[in-house]
Design a protein around this motif. Structure first.
Motif, PDB file in Angstrom:
ATOM      1  N   PHE A  58       0.838  -1.193   0.000  1.00 63.83           N
ATOM      2  CA  PHE A  58       0.000   0.000   0.000  1.00 63.83           C
ATOM      3  C   PHE A  58       0.879   1.252   0.000  1.00 63.83           C
ATOM      4  CE2 PHE A  58      -3.557  -2.732   1.357  1.00 63.83           C
ATOM      5  CZ  PHE A  58      -4.578  -2.179   0.605  1.00 63.83           C
ATOM      6  N   TRP A  59       1.997   1.179   0.730  1.00 61.41           N
ATOM      7  CA  TRP A  59       2.934   2.306   0.780  1.00 61.41           C
ATOM      8  C   TRP A  59       3.475   2.591  -0.617  1.00 61.41           C
ATOM      9  CZ3 TRP A  59       7.770   4.027  -0.281  1.00 61.41           C
ATOM     10  CH2 TRP A  59       8.236   5.134   0.437  1.00 61.41           C
ATOM     11  N   ILE A  60       3.865   1.543  -1.340  1.00 63.09           N
ATOM     12  CA  ILE A  60       4.362   1.697  -2.712  1.00 63.09           C
ATOM     13  C   ILE A  60       3.274   2.277  -3.612  1.00 63.09           C
ATOM     14  CG2 ILE A  60       5.095   0.431  -4.773  1.00 63.09           C
ATOM     15  CD1 ILE A  60       6.609  -1.478  -2.984  1.00 63.09           C
ATOM     16  N   LEU A  61       2.053   1.771  -3.460  1.00 67.60           N
ATOM     17  CA  LEU A  61       0.935   2.248  -4.273  1.00 67.60           C
ATOM     18  C   LEU A  61       0.663   3.726  -4.026  1.00 67.60           C
ATOM     19  CD1 LEU A  61      -1.371   1.643  -6.239  1.00 67.60           C
ATOM     20  CD2 LEU A  61      -2.758   0.909  -4.280  1.00 67.60           C
ATOM     21  N   GLY A  62       0.654   4.121  -2.747  1.00 69.12           N
ATOM     22  CA  GLY A  62       0.334   5.502  -2.396  1.00 69.12           C
ATOM     23  C   GLY A  62       1.436   6.487  -2.720  1.00 69.12           C
ATOM     24  N   PHE A  63       2.641   6.201  -2.230  1.00 66.21           N
ATOM     25  CA  PHE A  63       3.742   7.153  -2.391  1.00 66.21           C
ATOM     26  C   PHE A  63       4.482   7.000  -3.714  1.00 66.21           C
ATOM     27  CE2 PHE A  63       3.236   7.057   2.241  1.00 66.21           C
ATOM     28  CZ  PHE A  63       3.207   8.417   2.509  1.00 66.21           C
ATOM     29  N   GLY A  64       4.411   5.819  -4.314  1.00 67.26           N
ATOM     30  CA  GLY A  64       5.092   5.592  -5.574  1.00 67.26           C
ATOM     31  C   GLY A  64       4.188   5.732  -6.773  1.00 67.26           C
ATOM     32  N   VAL A  65       3.306   4.753  -6.957  1.00 67.75           N
ATOM     33  CA  VAL A  65       2.464   4.689  -8.153  1.00 67.75           C
ATOM     34  C   VAL A  65       1.543   5.902  -8.278  1.00 67.75           C
ATOM     35  CG1 VAL A  65       0.682   3.368  -9.353  1.00 67.75           C
ATOM     36  CG2 VAL A  65       2.546   2.170  -8.168  1.00 67.75           C
ATOM     37  N   MET A  66       0.828   6.252  -7.198  1.00 74.36           N
ATOM     38  CA  MET A  66      -0.125   7.365  -7.282  1.00 74.36           C
ATOM     39  C   MET A  66       0.573   8.692  -7.548  1.00 74.36           C
ATOM     40  SD  MET A  66      -2.917   5.863  -7.235  1.00 74.36           S
ATOM     41  CE  MET A  66      -3.672   7.432  -7.609  1.00 74.36           C
ATOM     42  N   HIS A  67       1.773   8.863  -6.982  1.00 75.80           N
ATOM     43  CA  HIS A  67       2.522  10.091  -7.232  1.00 75.80           C
ATOM     44  C   HIS A  67       2.915  10.202  -8.698  1.00 75.80           C
ATOM     45  CE1 HIS A  67       3.693  13.036  -4.200  1.00 75.80           C
ATOM     46  NE2 HIS A  67       3.383  12.121  -3.301  1.00 75.80           N
ATOM     47  N   ILE A  68       3.335   9.097  -9.278  1.00 77.21           N
ATOM     48  CA  ILE A  68       3.739   9.107 -10.684  1.00 77.21           C
ATOM     49  C   ILE A  68       2.536   9.393 -11.581  1.00 77.21           C
ATOM     50  CG2 ILE A  68       4.619   7.680 -12.569  1.00 77.21           C
ATOM     51  CD1 ILE A  68       6.388   6.254 -10.488  1.00 77.21           C
ATOM     52  N   ILE A  69       1.403   8.752 -11.281  1.00 74.28           N
ATOM     53  CA  ILE A  69       0.180   8.990 -12.066  1.00 74.28           C
ATOM     54  C   ILE A  69      -0.273  10.435 -11.922  1.00 74.28           C
ATOM     55  CG2 ILE A  69      -2.268   8.423 -12.285  1.00 74.28           C
ATOM     56  CD1 ILE A  69      -1.561   5.549 -11.468  1.00 74.28           C
ATOM     57  N   TYR A  70      -0.333  10.919 -10.684  1.00 76.30           N
ATOM     58  CA  TYR A  70      -0.758  12.298 -10.417  1.00 76.30           C
ATOM     59  C   TYR A  70       0.177  13.292 -11.101  1.00 76.30           C
ATOM     60  CZ  TYR A  70      -0.796  16.717  -7.879  1.00 76.30           C
ATOM     61  OH  TYR A  70      -0.791  18.049  -7.567  1.00 76.30           O
ATOM     62  N   GLY A  71       1.494  13.088 -10.937  1.00 72.89           N
ATOM     63  CA  GLY A  71       2.462  13.997 -11.534  1.00 72.89           C
ATOM     64  C   GLY A  71       2.368  14.032 -13.045  1.00 72.89           C
ATOM     65  N   THR A  72       2.137  12.868 -13.658  1.00 74.35           N
ATOM     66  CA  THR A  72       2.000  12.798 -15.109  1.00 74.35           C
ATOM     67  C   THR A  72       0.778  13.582 -15.588  1.00 74.35           C
ATOM     68  OG1 THR A  72       3.047  10.601 -15.140  1.00 74.35           O
ATOM     69  CG2 THR A  72       1.764  11.242 -17.081  1.00 74.35           C
ATOM     70  N   ILE A  73      -0.338  13.418 -14.884  1.00 74.17           N
ATOM     71  CA  ILE A  73      -1.560  14.152 -15.225  1.00 74.17           C
ATOM     72  C   ILE A  73      -1.330  15.662 -15.094  1.00 74.17           C
ATOM     73  CG2 ILE A  73      -3.950  14.621 -14.548  1.00 74.17           C
ATOM     74  CD1 ILE A  73      -4.131  11.672 -13.692  1.00 74.17           C
ATOM     75  N   MET A  74      -0.700  16.068 -13.992  1.00 74.88           N
ATOM     76  CA  MET A  74      -0.438  17.486 -13.762  1.00 74.88           C
ATOM     77  C   MET A  74       0.525  18.053 -14.796  1.00 74.88           C
ATOM     78  SD  MET A  74      -2.344  18.436 -11.341  1.00 74.88           S
ATOM     79  CE  MET A  74      -3.467  17.275 -12.124  1.00 74.88           C
ATOM     80  N   HIS A  75       1.505  17.257 -15.205  1.00 79.14           N
ATOM     81  CA  HIS A  75       2.483  17.717 -16.189  1.00 79.14           C
ATOM     82  C   HIS A  75       1.794  18.034 -17.517  1.00 79.14           C
ATOM     83  CE1 HIS A  75       6.214  18.095 -18.389  1.00 79.14           C
ATOM     84  NE2 HIS A  75       5.806  17.181 -19.247  1.00 79.14           N
ATOM     85  N   TYR A  76       0.930  17.152 -17.959  1.00 78.38           N
ATOM     86  CA  TYR A  76       0.245  17.376 -19.231  1.00 78.38           C
ATOM     87  C   TYR A  76      -0.868  18.412 -19.113  1.00 78.38           C
ATOM     88  CZ  TYR A  76       2.732  13.631 -21.579  1.00 78.38           C
ATOM     89  OH  TYR A  76       3.713  12.875 -22.149  1.00 78.38           O
ATOM     90  N   LYS A  77      -1.383  18.584 -17.909  1.00 81.60           N
ATOM     91  CA  LYS A  77      -2.475  19.543 -17.715  1.00 81.60           C
ATOM     92  C   LYS A  77      -1.972  20.973 -17.567  1.00 81.60           C
ATOM     93  CE  LYS A  77      -6.579  20.313 -14.831  1.00 81.60           C
ATOM     94  NZ  LYS A  77      -7.370  19.801 -13.673  1.00 81.60           N
ATOM     95  N   TYR A  78      -0.828  21.155 -16.856  1.00 81.58           N
ATOM     96  CA  TYR A  78      -0.353  22.496 -16.554  1.00 81.58           C
ATOM     97  C   TYR A  78       0.980  22.874 -17.203  1.00 81.58           C
ATOM     98  CZ  TYR A  78      -3.942  22.410 -12.926  1.00 81.58           C
ATOM     99  OH  TYR A  78      -5.133  22.314 -12.248  1.00 81.58           O
ATOM    100  N   ASP A  79       1.867  21.896 -17.391  1.00 78.45           N
ATOM    101  CA  ASP A  79       3.214  22.202 -17.867  1.00 78.45           C
ATOM    102  C   ASP A  79       3.382  21.991 -19.365  1.00 78.45           C
ATOM    103  OD1 ASP A  79       3.783  22.633 -15.206  1.00 78.45           O
ATOM    104  OD2 ASP A  79       4.573  20.607 -14.894  1.00 78.45           O
ATOM    105  N   TYR A  80       2.805  20.926 -19.877  1.00 78.70           N
ATOM    106  CA  TYR A  80       3.044  20.537 -21.276  1.00 78.70           C
ATOM    107  C   TYR A  80       2.544  21.579 -22.259  1.00 78.70           C
ATOM    108  CZ  TYR A  80       3.321  17.523 -25.386  1.00 78.70           C
ATOM    109  OH  TYR A  80       3.638  16.987 -26.607  1.00 78.70           O
TER     110      TYR A  80
END
Length: 203
Positions: free
Chosen positions: A179-201
């Motif tokens: 769960f720790w990997i899912l929360g701090f690892g996977v979800m962060h990568i998914i969230y960051g990717t969405i934010m990158h394409y939404k605000y930065d890209y």
């Protein structure tokens, strides 16, 4: 015609007020990279524990201290990366990185996070390890939700997901590591990717 111009002016004023009250210099990469750090750190911690020959961690043991050092380094690299990327984006957009809004953001983020950290350390000192992962996810999620009102609203969604994962983890403590990997690892990568394409890209 004048009515349309008037409405346009009002919308522009509202947008400026919203920007002035929110810290908008967060980068999508500041979500992706900490997720990557978490995955690498989790792999190191897993290797340390599985090769220790111990059935459980001892608070005063060497392996436990190495795992704590691992977590500390993950947090340090994540914070340093977020500060660097936010500073770079703020300079690029010609805005201040440290003002009243960013101060409120940091304070509101740290209050739940520091409180949770101290509480978790107290439990670890008593060798109560079972709910560590769940509590880390829950308090981190609360910190994100608490700080979201001073930043982009999407942070609140990540915070709520972290809280939900933490509560589920509390029901299945034996899967805390995953769960720790899912929360701090996977979800962060998914969230960051969405934010990158939404605000930065688009920039």
């Amino acid at each position: 015609m004048e009515s349309k111009d008037y409405l346009k002016d009002i919308n522009e004023i509202k947008e400026l007020m919203n920007k002035s009250s929110r810290f908008i210099s967060l980068s999508g990469l500041s979500g992706i990279l900490p997720g990557v750090y978490a995955m690498i750190g989790a792999a190191i911690a897993y290797w340390l524990v599985t090769n220790s020959g111990q059935d459980y961690l001892n608070f005063d043991g060497t392996i436990f201290r190495l795992v704590m050092l691992d977590l500390f380094l993950i947090a340090t690299f994540s914070i340093a990366t977020a500060i660097y990327l936010a500073t770079h984006k703020a300079k690029k957009n010609g805005v201040k990185i440290w003002d009243q809004t960013s101060k409120r953001l940091v304070i509101n983020f740290l209050i739940p996070l520091v409180t949770g950290g101290i509480y978790i350390l107290a439990l670890l000192r008593q060798e109560n390890y079972g709910q560590t992962a769940a509590l880390m996810l829950i308090f981190y999620g609360l910190a994100l939700v608490n700080a979201s009102k001073y930043s982009i609203g999407d942070i609140k969604h990540l915070g709520l997901i972290e809280i939900i994962l933490g509560l589920i983890c509390a029901l299945f403590p034996s899967y805390g590591f995953w769960f720790w990997i899912l929360g701090f690892g996977v979800m962060h990568i998914i969230y960051g990717t969405i934010m990158h394409y939404k605000y930065d890209y688009k920039k």
